[in-house]
Design a protein around this motif. Sequence first.
Motif, mmCIF file in Angstrom:
data_model
loop_
_atom_site.group_PDB
_atom_site.id
_atom_site.type_symbol
_atom_site.label_atom_id
_atom_site.label_comp_id
_atom_site.label_asym_id
_atom_site.label_seq_id
_atom_site.Cartn_x
_atom_site.Cartn_y
_atom_site.Cartn_z
ATOM 1 N N TRP A 135 -120.659 -12.857 7.208
ATOM 2 C CA TRP A 135 -120.106 -13.619 8.333
ATOM 3 C C TRP A 135 -121.181 -14.514 8.894
ATOM 4 O O TRP A 135 -122.301 -14.066 9.132
ATOM 5 C CB TRP A 135 -119.579 -12.663 9.402
ATOM 6 N N ARG B 67 -120.157 -14.165 -0.425
ATOM 7 C CA ARG B 67 -118.951 -13.707 0.282
ATOM 8 C C ARG B 67 -118.648 -14.568 1.513
ATOM 9 O O ARG B 67 -117.577 -14.475 2.092
ATOM 10 C CB ARG B 67 -119.131 -12.261 0.728
ATOM 11 N N LEU C 31 -113.263 -21.700 4.684
ATOM 12 C CA LEU C 31 -113.136 -23.081 5.128
ATOM 13 C C LEU C 31 -113.208 -23.075 6.648
ATOM 14 O O LEU C 31 -112.781 -22.111 7.294
ATOM 15 C CB LEU C 31 -111.788 -23.660 4.704
ATOM 16 N N PHE D 119 -108.745 -25.757 -3.699
ATOM 17 C CA PHE D 119 -108.149 -26.178 -2.428
ATOM 18 C C PHE D 119 -107.886 -27.681 -2.412
ATOM 19 O O PHE D 119 -106.810 -28.128 -2.031
ATOM 20 C CB PHE D 119 -109.085 -25.784 -1.275
ATOM 21 N N ARG E 293 -104.471 -31.405 -3.057
ATOM 22 C CA ARG E 293 -104.278 -32.253 -1.881
ATOM 23 C C ARG E 293 -104.758 -33.685 -2.125
ATOM 24 O O ARG E 293 -104.801 -34.500 -1.198
ATOM 25 C CB ARG E 293 -105.020 -31.648 -0.688
ATOM 26 N N THR F 186 -109.839 -8.977 9.007
ATOM 27 C CA THR F 186 -111.108 -9.441 8.446
ATOM 28 C C THR F 186 -111.407 -8.770 7.107
ATOM 29 O O THR F 186 -112.426 -9.063 6.488
ATOM 30 C CB THR F 186 -112.269 -9.166 9.414
ATOM 31 N N GLN G 56 -107.735 -10.883 3.621
ATOM 32 C CA GLN G 56 -108.010 -12.328 3.630
ATOM 33 C C GLN G 56 -107.520 -12.997 2.357
ATOM 34 O O GLN G 56 -106.959 -14.096 2.396
ATOM 35 C CB GLN G 56 -109.501 -12.584 3.777
ATOM 36 N N ARG H 259 -104.856 -15.989 2.518
ATOM 37 C CA ARG H 259 -105.177 -17.331 2.017
ATOM 38 C C ARG H 259 -104.089 -17.835 1.079
ATOM 39 O O ARG H 259 -103.708 -19.011 1.117
ATOM 40 C CB ARG H 259 -106.502 -17.303 1.255
ATOM 41 N N ARG I 258 -115.223 -12.743 14.194
ATOM 42 C CA ARG I 258 -114.854 -12.741 12.772
ATOM 43 C C ARG I 258 -113.385 -13.122 12.590
ATOM 44 O O ARG I 258 -113.023 -13.844 11.660
ATOM 45 C CB ARG I 258 -115.102 -11.363 12.173
ATOM 46 N N ILE J 234 -112.994 -16.775 12.609
ATOM 47 C CA ILE J 234 -113.407 -17.399 11.345
ATOM 48 C C ILE J 234 -112.259 -17.333 10.330
ATOM 49 O O ILE J 234 -111.957 -18.306 9.639
ATOM 50 C CB ILE J 234 -114.685 -16.712 10.809
ATOM 51 N N VAL J 235 -111.592 -16.172 10.288
ATOM 52 C CA VAL J 235 -110.463 -16.015 9.363
ATOM 53 C C VAL J 235 -109.326 -16.963 9.764
ATOM 54 O O VAL J 235 -108.719 -17.632 8.927
ATOM 55 C CB VAL J 235 -109.970 -14.552 9.355
ATOM 56 N N ASP K 211 -109.478 -19.817 11.469
ATOM 57 C CA ASP K 211 -109.804 -21.218 11.184
ATOM 58 C C ASP K 211 -109.615 -21.526 9.700
ATOM 59 O O ASP K 211 -109.148 -22.602 9.324
ATOM 60 C CB ASP K 211 -111.262 -21.514 11.576
ATOM 61 N N ASP K 212 -109.992 -20.573 8.866
ATOM 62 C CA ASP K 212 -109.847 -20.756 7.418
ATOM 63 C C ASP K 212 -108.370 -20.941 7.066
ATOM 64 O O ASP K 212 -108.003 -21.848 6.308
ATOM 65 C CB ASP K 212 -110.439 -19.534 6.705
ATOM 66 N N ALA L 199 -107.174 -24.333 8.243
ATOM 67 C CA ALA L 199 -107.657 -25.427 7.391
ATOM 68 C C ALA L 199 -106.842 -25.502 6.104
ATOM 69 O O ALA L 199 -106.665 -26.570 5.529
ATOM 70 C CB ALA L 199 -109.139 -25.228 7.068
ATOM 71 N N ARG L 200 -106.347 -24.351 5.651
ATOM 72 C CA ARG L 200 -105.546 -24.343 4.417
ATOM 73 C C ARG L 200 -104.108 -24.774 4.648
ATOM 74 O O ARG L 200 -103.317 -24.818 3.703
ATOM 75 C CB ARG L 200 -105.559 -22.934 3.801
ATOM 76 N N GLY L 201 -103.745 -24.976 5.917
ATOM 77 C CA GLY L 201 -102.418 -25.540 6.165
ATOM 78 C C GLY L 201 -101.445 -24.639 6.905
ATOM 79 O O GLY L 201 -100.278 -24.995 7.051
ATOM 80 N N THR M 48 -115.671 -5.629 -2.591
ATOM 81 C CA THR M 48 -115.540 -6.154 -1.221
ATOM 82 C C THR M 48 -116.735 -5.637 -0.415
ATOM 83 O O THR M 48 -117.480 -4.790 -0.903
ATOM 84 C CB THR M 48 -114.245 -5.653 -0.546
#
Lengths: 437, 244
Positions: free
Chosen positions: A26, A63, A67, A91, A95, B10, B15, B19, B37, B40-41, B43-44, B47-49, B185
């Motif tokens: 992170w 890891r 985005l 990704f 697009r 998280t 995730q 995604r 955290r 962050i997930v 926002d990701d 961003a992917r739509g 992981t």
Amino acid sequence: MIGHEKTFYSWGGKVTSGSHGEELVWRGDPLPAGARPRLAHGLGRSYGDSCLLNDGCIVETQRMDHLIAFDSATGVVRCEAGCTLAKLLEFCVPRGWFIPVSPGTKFVTMGGCVANDVHGKNHHRAGSFGCFVTRFGLRRSDGAERECSPENHADLFRATIGGLGLTGIILWVEVRLKPIRSPFIRQRTEPLRGINAFFEVARREEAHFDYSVAWLDATHAGTPRGVFIAGNHAEENHAPHFPRSSPRCSVPLTLPDFVLGAWSIGLMNAGYYAANALHWGESRVGYDGFFYPLDAVAHWNRAYGKKGLAQYQFVVPMEFGPEALRETLGKAQAARQASFLTVVKLFGAIPSPGLLSFPRPGVTVCFDFPHLGASTERLLDDLDRTVFACGGALYPAKDARMSRESFERSFPRHREFKELIDPACSSNFARRTGLTA
Amino acid sequence: MKHILVLGATSAIAQAFCRARATPGARFWLMGRNEARLRIVADDLMARGAAAADVRAIEPGNFSSLKTAVEEGFRVNGRFDLFLAAQGSLPSQDLCEGDPGLLSKFFQASAVDIMQAALLVADKFEHQGDGACVILGSVAGDRGRRTNYVYGAAKSALETFCEGLRQRLEPASPVILVKPGPVDTPMTAHLQKNALFSSPEKVAVAIMSAIQRRAAVVYAPFYWRWIMMLIKILPRRLVKRLRA
Ligand SMILES: Cc1cc2nc3c(=O)[nH]c(=O)nc-3n(C[C@H](O)[C@H](O)[C@H](O)COP(=O)(O)OP(=O)(O)OC[C@H]3O[C@@H](n4cnc5c(N)ncnc54)[C@H](O)[C@@H]3O)c2cc1C
Ligand SMILES: NC(=O)c1ccc[n+]([C@@H]2O[C@H](COP(=O)([O-])OP(=O)(O)OC[C@H]3O[C@@H](n4cnc5c(N)ncnc54)[C@H](OP(=O)(O)O)[C@@H]3O)[C@@H](O)[C@H]2O)c1
């Protein structure tokens, strides 16, 4: 941070000793505490020892791959430093966007692309990766995160692009992507006979193609022959393209040293030439096949045996190009060292913001030798003499042997750079070349 | 499958699943213990739509914060098509044997929290008349092993729980227990990787296909079903001696 003892490898088969791995998952997490020196490590696709650190803490970033933001109007994408080009392509290609500069493998991280300021087949038109980086986040050992751009912390911005991981840990990177209309490439291949042919064809075709590179058969007795490969993104959209998210097959274990001997390398070079000779001219190919042909086989480096491979890449100013190419090819042949892949490319004049950027106007040549021990070392020392006599430079991403003197000759701004190294960072490469203690 | 509620958002497996679902129109309600955290997930996914990705931090072991977060999720989103429980940790067996506090904290986060959340969601799903419930178990829940039986016990508790909840909610809502083998992981970062390790992306694909098939119990990858079938029929006397 999750830490444990771990041995790290580079793509050319170099290993660490006494290293401790810490995963940075992170971007808000603190960096490892303690007095041990540290170094960020992406996917270890550097061939030499710039991604390795003995007796230190290696910060694994793969890891950390989220985005952060994407602007679909401008194609500006911000993502974490451990995001690979493979994941970013998955990704952005659907697009309508492409990575602006791409090395010969997509299994590299964004952080690694910045730290080596990588170049691609479009250097003559676009410059290096760093030319497309608008800003990035950098965490230094003082714990603070700095946002670096040409306006903000401009000194660290210039030092980190091509900075070999020595200025701190890059947490995220923002780049300008390139618009495309199709995932396909219109490719043109042309046979080459002789050194001069390469320069003639390259100069003639460069104006028409975004991407170009040449492969030479360095094992061919007599006039060197080769293949000139150029391409543009196709204009119109065709059938959907399904890129590989993982390799098609894999070399499961390290092969015995004789498998890639001079003999078999010669044979493979001849085979590659023959395969291309079947279809000179224009064709439409998927971007995977055009940019990342080697990615189809995972761990192909294991085919080089236990001693691994020795890549050797240099750049010399254009006026010395033909002479340097002729001389180095000759030296390799005289030493009976077969190079599997010999790649030649003209670099353009677009300057990179990086202080230690490798690409500069001229000709770059990349050899790919199986490491045969002392005889290979001797040959590489001999090649150095040609390179430095021509005022050239060696590429750290491919290097495990250059001396402090060679480094300083290759990178005249090393003094300015040294001032900006994070005192907690080091690497085996940096120790050897006198950048860090 | 547009409205997705996640506990332990998280997690690497969660995730990877989210995604792949982050398409226009998708709305995520992400719960976990660490707000930074979770952001962050989120926002990701944006961003992917995704159309929305909200985060709610839950105080460990605090039922009312869990209840507030779940109820708010249903209020804001109107409904959920899927509840995914991916929270959980792999504690050191040795430490658990010597530290009773650790044992109860572990059970709280890896079993109790999940059952509590699933029960809150079950009420809502009954009301909705649909909605799939997916809980991450593990092959480790199939048989107790000397080296990780505390972890295994939490996972087998989840299995028995799912079996009963399934009787309560079916046929309107499928209740799916996904049992991965080892996955690469952060939870397994300290372990030596071998050929048995799978990836979060592969487990995510297995989860999606289980939902589409309305399966009850799935192994991920599928071949663990056969491996565990063999291991489960080993006589107890033999297993006692294995101690592996
Ligand atoms: C098949 C193949 C083809 C290649 N083709 C090309 C090519 O055409 N052009 C080219 O330029 N290169 C090429 N390379 C080299 C490769 O692109 C570079 O070595 C690249 O930097 C590797 O990226 P990585 O993520 O694996 O980083 P690593 O090799 O793990 O690390 C490289 C450097 O980046 C630093 N680093 C990594 N992440 C961070 C971070 N988050 N913060 C700070 N520093 C960081 C490391 O400390 C190290 O100094 C090729 C390599 C292979 C294997
Ligand atoms: N990885 C495997 O080999 C494997 C195999 C079989 C089953 N599983 C199961 O799959 C699920 C997801 O695991 P993963 O592999 O994706 O691991 P992971 O990435 O480490 O995710 C674990 C998740 O659980 C949360 N968590 C851990 N301890 C917690 C606590 N005490 N209180 C609250 N939340 C806590 C984590 O939150 P933070 O981010 O805040 O830490 C994270 O969201 C788990 O249930 C795991 O048991 C995993």
